[in-house]
Design an enzyme around this catalytic site. Structure first.
Site, PDB file in Angstrom:
ATOM      1  N   GLY A   1       5.889   2.947   3.318  1.00 48.82           N
ATOM      2  CA  GLY A   1       7.272   3.636   3.100  1.00 48.82           C
ATOM      3  C   GLY A   1       7.168   5.137   2.445  1.00 48.82           C
ATOM      4  O   GLY A   1       7.798   5.836   3.140  1.00 48.82           O
TER       5      GLY A   1
ATOM      6  N   GLU B   1      23.371   5.616  -7.993  1.00 54.23           N
ATOM      7  CA  GLU B   1      21.786   5.886  -7.951  1.00 54.23           C
ATOM      8  C   GLU B   1      21.314   6.001  -6.425  1.00 54.23           C
ATOM      9  O   GLU B   1      20.482   6.430  -6.182  1.00 54.23           O
ATOM     10  CB  GLU B   1      21.095   4.790  -8.473  1.00 54.23           C
ATOM     11  CG  GLU B   1      21.270   3.078  -8.139  1.00 54.23           C
ATOM     12  CD  GLU B   1      22.461   2.428  -8.231  1.00 54.23           C
ATOM     13  OE1 GLU B   1      23.363   3.185  -8.686  1.00 54.23           O
ATOM     14  OE2 GLU B   1      22.366   1.059  -8.147  1.00 54.23           O
TER      15      GLU B   1
ATOM     16  N   LEU C   1       0.836  -1.030   0.077  1.00 56.19           N
ATOM     17  CA  LEU C   1       0.044   0.064   0.049  1.00 56.19           C
ATOM     18  C   LEU C   1       1.092   1.067   0.165  1.00 56.19           C
ATOM     19  O   LEU C   1       0.435   2.251  -0.079  1.00 56.19           O
ATOM     20  CB  LEU C   1      -0.928   0.032   1.310  1.00 56.19           C
ATOM     21  CG  LEU C   1      -2.089  -0.854   1.181  1.00 56.19           C
ATOM     22  CD1 LEU C   1      -3.143  -0.859   2.379  1.00 56.19           C
ATOM     23  CD2 LEU C   1      -2.791  -0.916   0.081  1.00 56.19           C
TER      24      LEU C   1
ATOM     25  N   LYS D   1     -18.288   7.345   8.598  1.00 54.44           N
ATOM     26  CA  LYS D   1     -18.504   5.782   9.157  1.00 54.44           C
ATOM     27  C   LYS D   1     -17.237   5.046   9.494  1.00 54.44           C
ATOM     28  O   LYS D   1     -17.273   4.262  10.571  1.00 54.44           O
ATOM     29  CB  LYS D   1     -18.915   4.983   7.744  1.00 54.44           C
ATOM     30  CG  LYS D   1     -19.395   3.630   7.897  1.00 54.44           C
ATOM     31  CD  LYS D   1     -20.190   3.384   6.724  1.00 54.44           C
ATOM     32  CE  LYS D   1     -20.234   1.678   6.629  1.00 54.44           C
ATOM     33  NZ  LYS D   1     -20.654   1.029   5.264  1.00 54.44           N
TER      34      LYS D   1
ATOM     35  N   HIS E   1      27.614   2.372  -6.916  1.00 53.88           N
ATOM     36  CA  HIS E   1      26.251   2.648  -7.478  1.00 53.88           C
ATOM     37  C   HIS E   1      25.897   4.191  -6.842  1.00 53.88           C
ATOM     38  O   HIS E   1      25.416   4.440  -5.923  1.00 53.88           O
ATOM     39  CB  HIS E   1      25.320   1.940  -6.523  1.00 53.88           C
ATOM     40  CG  HIS E   1      25.572   0.417  -6.563  1.00 53.88           C
ATOM     41  ND1 HIS E   1      24.577  -0.410  -7.479  1.00 53.88           N
ATOM     42  CD2 HIS E   1      26.678  -0.741  -6.337  1.00 53.88           C
ATOM     43  CE1 HIS E   1      25.184  -1.575  -7.510  1.00 53.88           C
ATOM     44  NE2 HIS E   1      26.025  -1.667  -6.861  1.00 53.88           N
TER      45      HIS E   1
ATOM     46  N   GLY F   1      27.433  -3.372 -14.905  1.00 51.61           N
ATOM     47  CA  GLY F   1      27.388  -2.612 -16.227  1.00 51.61           C
ATOM     48  C   GLY F   1      28.802  -2.175 -16.509  1.00 51.61           C
ATOM     49  O   GLY F   1      29.388  -2.314 -17.467  1.00 51.61           O
ATOM     50  N   MET F   2      29.623  -1.653 -15.441  1.00 50.87           N
ATOM     51  CA  MET F   2      30.823  -1.254 -15.687  1.00 50.87           C
ATOM     52  C   MET F   2      31.842  -2.371 -16.026  1.00 50.87           C
ATOM     53  O   MET F   2      32.778  -2.328 -16.757  1.00 50.87           O
ATOM     54  CB  MET F   2      31.773  -0.453 -14.597  1.00 50.87           C
ATOM     55  CG  MET F   2      33.047   0.078 -14.443  1.00 50.87           C
ATOM     56  SD  MET F   2      34.006  -1.403 -13.640  1.00 50.87           S
ATOM     57  CE  MET F   2      35.338  -0.401 -13.385  1.00 50.87           C
TER      58      MET F   2
ATOM     59  N   PRO G   1     -13.097  -4.111   5.074  1.00 55.52           N
ATOM     60  CA  PRO G   1     -11.784  -4.615   5.077  1.00 55.52           C
ATOM     61  C   PRO G   1     -10.999  -3.761   6.215  1.00 55.52           C
ATOM     62  O   PRO G   1     -10.033  -4.131   6.976  1.00 55.52           O
ATOM     63  CB  PRO G   1     -10.985  -4.575   3.678  1.00 55.52           C
ATOM     64  CG  PRO G   1     -12.172  -4.545   2.812  1.00 55.52           C
ATOM     65  CD  PRO G   1     -13.382  -3.778   3.463  1.00 55.52           C
ATOM     66  N   THR G   2     -11.423  -2.320   6.088  1.00 59.49           N
ATOM     67  CA  THR G   2     -10.218  -1.603   7.044  1.00 59.49           C
ATOM     68  C   THR G   2     -10.884  -2.100   8.447  1.00 59.49           C
ATOM     69  O   THR G   2     -10.206  -2.054   9.480  1.00 59.49           O
ATOM     70  CB  THR G   2     -10.669  -0.183   6.880  1.00 59.49           C
ATOM     71  OG1 THR G   2     -10.076   0.169   5.437  1.00 59.49           O
ATOM     72  CG2 THR G   2      -9.951   0.779   7.695  1.00 59.49           C
TER      73      THR G   2
ATOM     74  N   CYS H   1      28.427  -0.805 -11.942  1.00 58.00           N
ATOM     75  CA  CYS H   1      28.779  -1.969 -11.191  1.00 58.00           C
ATOM     76  C   CYS H   1      29.042  -3.076 -12.127  1.00 58.00           C
ATOM     77  O   CYS H   1      29.782  -3.050 -12.901  1.00 58.00           O
ATOM     78  CB  CYS H   1      27.799  -2.188 -10.096  1.00 58.00           C
ATOM     79  SG  CYS H   1      28.609  -3.364  -8.587  1.00 58.00           S
TER      80      CYS H   1
ATOM     81  N   ILE I   1       1.279 -13.371  11.033  1.00 59.82           N
ATOM     82  CA  ILE I   1       1.881 -14.050  12.271  1.00 59.82           C
ATOM     83  C   ILE I   1       3.392 -13.506  12.551  1.00 59.82           C
ATOM     84  O   ILE I   1       3.474 -13.266  13.898  1.00 59.82           O
ATOM     85  CB  ILE I   1       2.108 -15.640  11.969  1.00 59.82           C
ATOM     86  CG1 ILE I   1       0.906 -16.422  11.941  1.00 59.82           C
ATOM     87  CG2 ILE I   1       2.942 -16.206  13.099  1.00 59.82           C
ATOM     88  CD1 ILE I   1       0.844 -17.991  11.681  1.00 59.82           C
TER      89      ILE I   1
HETATM   90  N1  GLN Z   1      28.538  -9.261  -9.606  1.00 57.62           N
HETATM   91  C1  GLN Z   1      29.212  -8.194  -9.557  1.00 57.62           C
HETATM   92  C2  GLN Z   1      30.276  -8.254  -8.245  1.00 57.62           C
HETATM   93  O1  GLN Z   1      30.029  -8.938  -7.279  1.00 57.62           O
HETATM   94  C3  GLN Z   1      28.682  -6.841  -9.786  1.00 57.62           C
HETATM   95  C4  GLN Z   1      27.700  -6.543  -8.420  1.00 57.62           C
HETATM   96  C5  GLN Z   1      26.825  -5.426  -8.694  1.00 57.62           C
HETATM   97  O2  GLN Z   1      26.343  -5.138  -9.958  1.00 57.62           O
HETATM   98  N2  GLN Z   1      26.149  -4.882  -7.676  1.00 57.62           N
HETATM   99  O3  GLN Z   1      31.235  -7.736  -8.405  1.00 57.62           O
END
Ligand code: GLN
Length: 549
Positions: A33, A525, A30, A239, A523, A399-400, A206-207, A397, A164
């Site tokens: 966060g 991001e 829902l 209500k 990272h 990707g690099m 439900p509420t 990561c 639970i």
């Molecule tokens: N699998 C790669 C590593 O462990 C890259 C990890 C990732 O992309 N967060 O180095």
């Protein structure tokens, strides 16, 4: 005006901060966060100091070992904790870092209690859920009181009331409320008001049931926040108030929003912050200053241009797996007054040729983080294509690491070049397990995690984006660039423009003579927020705009 954050004596305990708890009823997902982060934002905008924490009822010690399909992205904090993705929302909304202390699971609670038992802390006693587990939960909730001078601590209780797994948390909440007093503790219950299209009606039953569940645990909620697709009419609010025993003003509508970033303003309109402050006895007459937030929203909603970015990954079925990347694009889009259309591309679909057609029309390609060998071939195909065709590229990561492998294979002609994660027996390990990882066999919390320094080279894309040489970014990996290949790689044009000053670990690679080709071992991001969009995402979108033009 900063009214509280002083010691308040109640019964036998001192409390330093007031508490807000957010529970969830009826269904999961829902958006507890987002509601918690929005409320925190409003209180922060009134000049109060606020932190948020999340209690997760599962038995994993942390979500680090969970598959992204199970649990979405694993969010890493500055201090290297692997945590729930809601902590990402907290940071993006509040623009303050969280830490290990902001996320606790049942696994960690039990681990602590069992360790204490082994150490003899309970000698002679039978260790039980009540009081030992509930005491530990209360300790963890109140730990925040000792870590900062917070006026208000918001605690989100994961899961749904009635599970639970949630029971010990609700019991701990009941006890804590009794100990610190109702005037220092507010319970916000987030619930769903479903719409039955056949009957053309919003339904409150439900509420009512979920509040009954809470009551059974000894907790009367103070405020109901009602997720709904349609506006809640007054009769319905009345209500709900009557049946759930809350006052009418405390029935808050949380209507579906166009973007999560609208939610603080929707909650402001519903006066959620005012009601909470009143119940906590906090006199605060500051109107929330949301100027920057509104500026951000204004630009987000009125883009003057658009780019199309391909997100090449393998967990694309679930957007939550790349949550922070999607959000970082939203922040960077707003700065550039640009709508960023992020199109997920399953890397496995890129493996069987026709790549030019499959990547046609993209203004930039991001290759996502990940683990394991599945989908790697498709990532390499995508990288080769954007490298050769001058399309902006951003690798994060894994990707690099893929960018390095692709370059070594196709430019340096090292045919066997690979990451040992993908091929442990390769004779050309251009990406290899970090030395200090070689002895590690346990999987939980053992990667290179959290913030590490990086020194950037001037005259690089990254330096231009950050505007400084010394940066610090968060990590989560076991493999690294193998410096034995550095000279050959740089001589051919893939430059290591960022390195860890202490270890020499390559953190950033950039391709010479390409409009925008960058891979980062960290990272970025994770550090992008509404108020501080990440410079690399901002510059990547700029490059995509240029490419489009
Ligand atoms: N699998 C790669 C590593 O462990 C890259 C990890 C990732 O992309 N967060 O180095």
């Amino acid at each position: 005006m900063r009214p509280v954050a002083k010691k308040i004596k109640f019964l036998s305990t001192y409390i330093m901060s007031k508490h807000i708890f957010v529970t969830g009823g009826v269904t999961s997902s829902l958006g507890k966060g987002i509601i918690a982060a929005s409320l925190a934002k409003l209180l922060q905008a009134r000049g109060l100091s606020v932190t948020i924490q999340k209690l997760d009822p599962y038995i994993n010690v942390d979500p680090g070992t969970l598959n992204p399909y199970e649990h979405g992205e694993c969010y890493v904090t500055e201090d290297g904790a692997e945590t729930d993705l809601d902590l990402g929302h907290y940071e993006r909304f509040l623009n303050i870092p969280t830490s290990q202390a902001n996320n606790v699971t049942t696994g960690r609670i039990y681990q602590t209690v069992i360790e204490k038992e082994r150490a003899g802390a309970f000698l002679g006693k039978t260790v039980q859920v009540i009081p030992h587990i509930t005491d530990e939960i209360k300790n963890r909730i109140r730990l925040q009181e000792t870590l900062g001078t917070y006026d208000i601590i918001i605690t989100e209780i994961g899961g749904t009331v009635g599970d639970i797994e949630s029971l010990p948390y609700l019991e701990a909440l009941r006890q804590l409320r009794r100990e610190i007093g109702k005037e220092n503790c507010v319970v916000v219950h987030l619930t769903l008001i479903p719409y039955l299209s056949a009957a053309k009606e919003l339904k409150t039953k439900p509420t009512q049931h979920s509040v009954k569940e809470l009551l059974q645990a000894g907790i009367q909620p103070d405020i109901l926040v009602c997720r709904t697709e349609y506006a809640l009419p007054k009769e319905l609010r009345d209500k709900l108030a009557l049946f759930c025993n809350v006052d009418e003003k405390s029935v808050i509508e949380a209507i579906d929003a166009e973007t999560i970033y609208d939610v603080p303003l929707l909650m402001l309109k519903e006066k959620l912050d005012k009601i909470v402050l009143k119940k906590l006895g906090i006199k605060n007459h500051n109107e929330p200053d949301l100027t920057q937030w509104k500026d951000f929203l204004g630009r987000l909603k009125n883009p003057t241009r658009e780019v199309k970015i391909g997100l090449v990954g393998k967990y694309n079925e679930l957007q939550d797996a790349y949550k922070s990347i999607y959000e970082a694009f939203i922040h960077a889009g707003s700065v550039n007054e640009c709508k960023v259309r992020v199109i997920p591309i399953h890397s496995e679909t890129l493996e069987n040729g026709d790549i030019a057609n499959k990547l046609k029309g993209f203004d930039g390609i991001l290759v996502a983080p990940g683990f394991g060998e599945r989908g790697i071939a498709g990532k390499l195909e995508a990288i080769r294509f954007v490298r050769e065709n001058n399309i902006p590229f951003f690798g994060i990561c894994l990707g690099m690491q893929c960018a390095v492998v692709e370059f070594c294979k196709n430019v340096l002609g090292i045919k066997q070049a690979d990451s040992t994660e993908v091929n442990p027996n390769t004779t050309e390990p251009v990406i290899d397990l970090m030395a200090d990882q070689k002895e590690i066999t346990a999987k939980g919390g053992t990667m290179r995690l959290g913030a590490y320094d990086c020194k950037l080279q001037k005259n690089s894309i990254s330096y231009k984006a950050y505007g400084k040489v010394d940066i610090s970014e968060r990590h989560r990996h076991r493999y690294e660039f193998n410096n034995a290949y550095l000279e050959r790689m740089e001589a051919a044009g893939l430059m290591a423009t960022g390195k860890n000053p202490a270890s020499g670990l390559v953190e950033v690679v950039e391709l010479k003579d390409h409009p925008y080709f960058i891979g980062v071992q960290y990272h970025p991001e994770l550090k992008s927020t509404v108020e501080n969009p990440h410079p690399l995402f901002v510059s990547f979108i700029k490059a995509a705009l240029q490419h489009k033009a």
